[in-house]
Write a protein that holds these residues in place. Structure first.
Motif, PDB file in Angstrom:
ATOM      1  N   ALA A 144       0.835  -1.209   0.000  1.00 55.31           N
ATOM      2  CA  ALA A 144       0.000   0.000   0.000  1.00 55.31           C
ATOM      3  C   ALA A 144       0.868   1.257   0.000  1.00 55.31           C
ATOM      4  O   ALA A 144       0.585   2.235  -0.709  1.00 55.31           O
ATOM      5  CB  ALA A 144      -0.926  -0.008   1.206  1.00 55.31           C
ATOM      6  N   GLN A 145       1.921   1.256   0.799  1.00 53.62           N
ATOM      7  CA  GLN A 145       2.826   2.396   0.839  1.00 53.62           C
ATOM      8  C   GLN A 145       3.511   2.607  -0.509  1.00 53.62           C
ATOM      9  O   GLN A 145       3.662   3.740  -0.978  1.00 53.62           O
ATOM     10  CB  GLN A 145       3.863   2.195   1.943  1.00 53.62           C
ATOM     11  N   ASN A 146       3.903   1.510  -1.157  1.00 53.41           N
ATOM     12  CA  ASN A 146       4.555   1.621  -2.462  1.00 53.41           C
ATOM     13  C   ASN A 146       3.603   2.192  -3.515  1.00 53.41           C
ATOM     14  O   ASN A 146       3.991   3.025  -4.338  1.00 53.41           O
ATOM     15  CB  ASN A 146       5.083   0.260  -2.902  1.00 53.41           C
ATOM     16  N   ILE A 147       2.369   1.731  -3.507  1.00 53.27           N
ATOM     17  CA  ILE A 147       1.382   2.257  -4.453  1.00 53.27           C
ATOM     18  C   ILE A 147       1.170   3.749  -4.212  1.00 53.27           C
ATOM     19  O   ILE A 147       1.155   4.560  -5.145  1.00 53.27           O
ATOM     20  CB  ILE A 147       0.044   1.500  -4.323  1.00 53.27           C
ATOM     21  N   ALA A 148       1.017   4.122  -2.945  1.00 55.30           N
ATOM     22  CA  ALA A 148       0.783   5.527  -2.611  1.00 55.30           C
ATOM     23  C   ALA A 148       1.971   6.400  -3.006  1.00 55.30           C
ATOM     24  O   ALA A 148       1.802   7.504  -3.525  1.00 55.30           O
ATOM     25  CB  ALA A 148       0.492   5.669  -1.119  1.00 55.30           C
ATOM     26  N   THR A 230      -6.197   6.882   0.212  1.00 57.48           N
ATOM     27  CA  THR A 230      -5.451   7.087  -1.015  1.00 57.48           C
ATOM     28  C   THR A 230      -5.726   5.977  -2.024  1.00 57.48           C
ATOM     29  O   THR A 230      -5.953   6.231  -3.213  1.00 57.48           O
ATOM     30  CB  THR A 230      -3.942   7.167  -0.708  1.00 57.48           C
ATOM     31  N   LEU A 231      -5.714   4.729  -1.568  1.00 56.04           N
ATOM     32  CA  LEU A 231      -6.000   3.614  -2.477  1.00 56.04           C
ATOM     33  C   LEU A 231      -7.443   3.663  -2.959  1.00 56.04           C
ATOM     34  O   LEU A 231      -7.740   3.315  -4.105  1.00 56.04           O
ATOM     35  CB  LEU A 231      -5.704   2.281  -1.789  1.00 56.04           C
ATOM     36  N   ALA A 232      -8.356   4.097  -2.092  1.00 61.85           N
ATOM     37  CA  ALA A 232      -9.761   4.199  -2.491  1.00 61.85           C
ATOM     38  C   ALA A 232      -9.957   5.207  -3.608  1.00 61.85           C
ATOM     39  O   ALA A 232     -10.890   5.093  -4.412  1.00 61.85           O
ATOM     40  CB  ALA A 232     -10.623   4.559  -1.284  1.00 61.85           C
ATOM     41  N   SER A 233      -9.085   6.214  -3.695  1.00 57.58           N
ATOM     42  CA  SER A 233      -9.207   7.222  -4.747  1.00 57.58           C
ATOM     43  C   SER A 233      -8.969   6.626  -6.130  1.00 57.58           C
ATOM     44  O   SER A 233      -9.305   7.243  -7.141  1.00 57.58           O
ATOM     45  CB  SER A 233      -8.219   8.365  -4.499  1.00 57.58           C
ATOM     46  N   LEU A 234      -8.395   5.420  -6.195  1.00 57.08           N
ATOM     47  CA  LEU A 234      -8.190   4.754  -7.478  1.00 57.08           C
ATOM     48  C   LEU A 234      -9.480   4.131  -8.006  1.00 57.08           C
ATOM     49  O   LEU A 234      -9.532   3.721  -9.169  1.00 57.08           O
ATOM     50  CB  LEU A 234      -7.117   3.672  -7.335  1.00 57.08           C
ATOM     51  N   GLY A 235     -10.492   4.001  -7.152  1.00 60.88           N
ATOM     52  CA  GLY A 235     -11.790   3.553  -7.625  1.00 60.88           C
ATOM     53  C   GLY A 235     -12.350   2.254  -7.092  1.00 60.88           C
ATOM     54  O   GLY A 235     -13.531   1.971  -7.319  1.00 60.88           O
ATOM     55  N   PRO A 236     -11.580   1.410  -6.387  1.00 58.38           N
ATOM     56  CA  PRO A 236     -12.170   0.152  -5.900  1.00 58.38           C
ATOM     57  C   PRO A 236     -13.257   0.410  -4.866  1.00 58.38           C
ATOM     58  O   PRO A 236     -13.198   1.377  -4.113  1.00 58.38           O
ATOM     59  CB  PRO A 236     -10.975  -0.577  -5.272  1.00 58.38           C
TER      60      PRO A 236
END
Length: 338
Positions: A144-148, A230-236
Motif C-alpha cells: 500500500a505504501q509503495n502504491i501511494a 489514497t488507495l480508495a481514490s483509485l476507484g475500488p
C-alpha cells in the motif's frame, strides 16, 4: 487462491501458464487433487515452469521469484461470478489490457485485485482500468505504501533537514573512503512486494476516515487511514490492507474498520501464504453472499491455520472448519470501527 476457494466449497478454475516440464505437470496434478479445474492452464512447449525460492527464518520468510517470458493470452472464458486477479510478470503489459477489455465486456463479473510486485512497480496509471474496476483491492501495508508513493512524489526535505545533512556530510568527508548502495532484487516479494498523478486528478473520497495531515508525507506514510483513503481514490469499492500480525484494515468508502488476527493456537511455524489465504478467504466469503464485515471475520482464520504448517497450501480450511474456529473465537475477535 484457487485452492482456498475450492476447499471452501466454491467452483474454482485457474487461468495460468506453465512450461512443458515435470514441474508444470506436478502443478496440474496438485491443482486437480485440490478440486481446481485446470482446463484453462496453458502449457508452453519448450519453456520451463516458473520456479521460486523461499528463504525461511523462524516464522518469517522472503520469496525470491523468477517469471518466465510466456506469450500471455487470455483463453476463451466462461462468465464466472468473480475473477481473482493477482501477480503477473513484467512481460504481461498487453495481457493486463486484454483482461481489462474482457471485464468491460462482462460488467456483471466482480473483480478482486491483489496486485503483485511488478503490477505495483509500473504504477497505478498503467493499470488504472483494473483499479477502478475492482470490487475489492487487497494489499499488505508495505505494498500500500509503495502504491501511494508512486501516485504522488514525496515532499521535498525541509530546509533544516537539508542543512543538517550537509553539515554531517562535511564532518564525515575526511573519513569517508567508499560509499556503496546495495539494492535488493525487485522480485523479493512476489506475492504479497512512479509516475506522478495527472494534473487535476480527483482527491481521495471524504468519509469517516478523513484526515487533515499530508497523506503521503515521508514522515507519516505508514498511517493506515490515509493509506486506505489514497488507495480508495483509485476507484475500488472496498480496500483492504493487511499488516501481518497487527491485523487488517478495511475501508468501504464511508467507514474504516480494524480486524485483529485470529489468535495462534500454537506458535506459528512459518507464514508463507498467509496474505494469500486472507485475501482469498475474504473474497470467497463475499462470493458465498457474506456481507463485507462478516467476510472480514472469516478472512483471518485461514492464515492462522496456514501458519501452523510449512508452505502456503497445507493449512487451508474447509467451510465447516472455518465456522468451527469462528464459534470458538475469543470475545475480542471482532471488527471495530476506527
Amino acid at each position: 487462491a484457487a485452492v482456498a476457494a475450492a476447499r471452501l466449497g466454491l467452483k474454482s478454475s485457474l487461468v495460468s501458464n506453465v512450461g512443458d516440464d515435470q514441474n508444470g505437470k506436478d502443478c496440474a496434478v496438485e491443482l486437480g487433487k485440490n478440486g481446481v479445474a485446470t482446463d484453462l492452464v496453458r502449457v508452453h512447449k519448450g519453456k520451463p515452469t516458473n520456479y521460486h525460492f523461499v528463504l525461511w527464518y523462524g516464522s518469517d520468510r522472503t520469496i525470491l521469484t523468477n517469471h518466465v517470458d510466456y506469450d500471455y493470452r487470455l483463453p476463451k472464458l466462461p462468465t464466472p461470478k468473480w475473477v481473482y486477479l493477482t501477480s503477473l510478470s513484467s512481460h504481461s503489459n498487453n495481457y493486463h489490457e486484454e483482461i481489462a477489455n474482457w471485464l468491460d465486456a462482462h460488467p456483471t463479473v466482480k473483480l478482486a485485485f491483489q496486485p503483485g510486485t511488478f503490477q505495483i512497480k509500473i504504477g497505478h496509471e498503467r493499470l488504472k482500468r483494473l483499479y477502478a474496476r475492482a470490487d475489492v483491492l487487497i494489499v499488505n501495508k508495505e505494498e500500500a505504501q509503495n502504491i501511494a508513493d508512486l501516485m504522488s512524489p514525496p515532499l521535498p526535505p525541509r530546509h533544516d533537514e537539508v542543512s543538517s545533512f550537509a553539515s554531517a556530510s562535511l564532518r564525515q568527508s575526511r573519513d569517508l573512503s567508499l560509499a556503496a548502495t546495495v539494492e535488493a532484487a525487485d522480485a523479493i516479494n512476489d506475492v504479497f512486494s512512479r509516475q506522478p498523478s495527472p494534473a487535476g486528478e480527483s482527491s481521495p473520497p471524504r468519509g469517516a476516515c478523513d484526515e487533515t495531515e499530508e497523506l503521503l508525507s515521508p514522515r507519516g506514510r505508514g498511517d493506515i487511514k490515509p493509506l486506505l483513503q489514497t488507495l480508495a481514490s483509485l476507484g475500488p469499492k472496498l480496500v483492504i490492507i493487511t499488516d501481518n500480525t497487527n491485523g487488517a484494515f478495511m475501508f468501504d468508502g464511508d467507514h474504516c474498520y480494524k480486524m485483529p488476527m485470529y489468535p495462534d493456537p500454537r506458535p506459528a511455524v512459518e507464514r508463507t501464504g498467509c496474505g494469500d489465504a486472507f485475501a482469498s478467504t475474504f473474497v470467497s466469503a463475499l462470493a458465498m453472499g457474506k456481507p463485507p464485515l462478516e467476510a472480514l471475520t472469516w478472512a483471518p482464520v485461514n492464515p492462522m491455520s496456514v501458519a501452523q504448517f510449512v508452505g502456503s497450501r497445507e493449512g487451508l480450511l474447509s467451510r465447516d472448519q472455518i465456522e468451527w474456529w469462528l464459534d470458538r473465537a475469543p470475545d475480542e475477535y471482532r471488527a471495530k470501527e476506527i
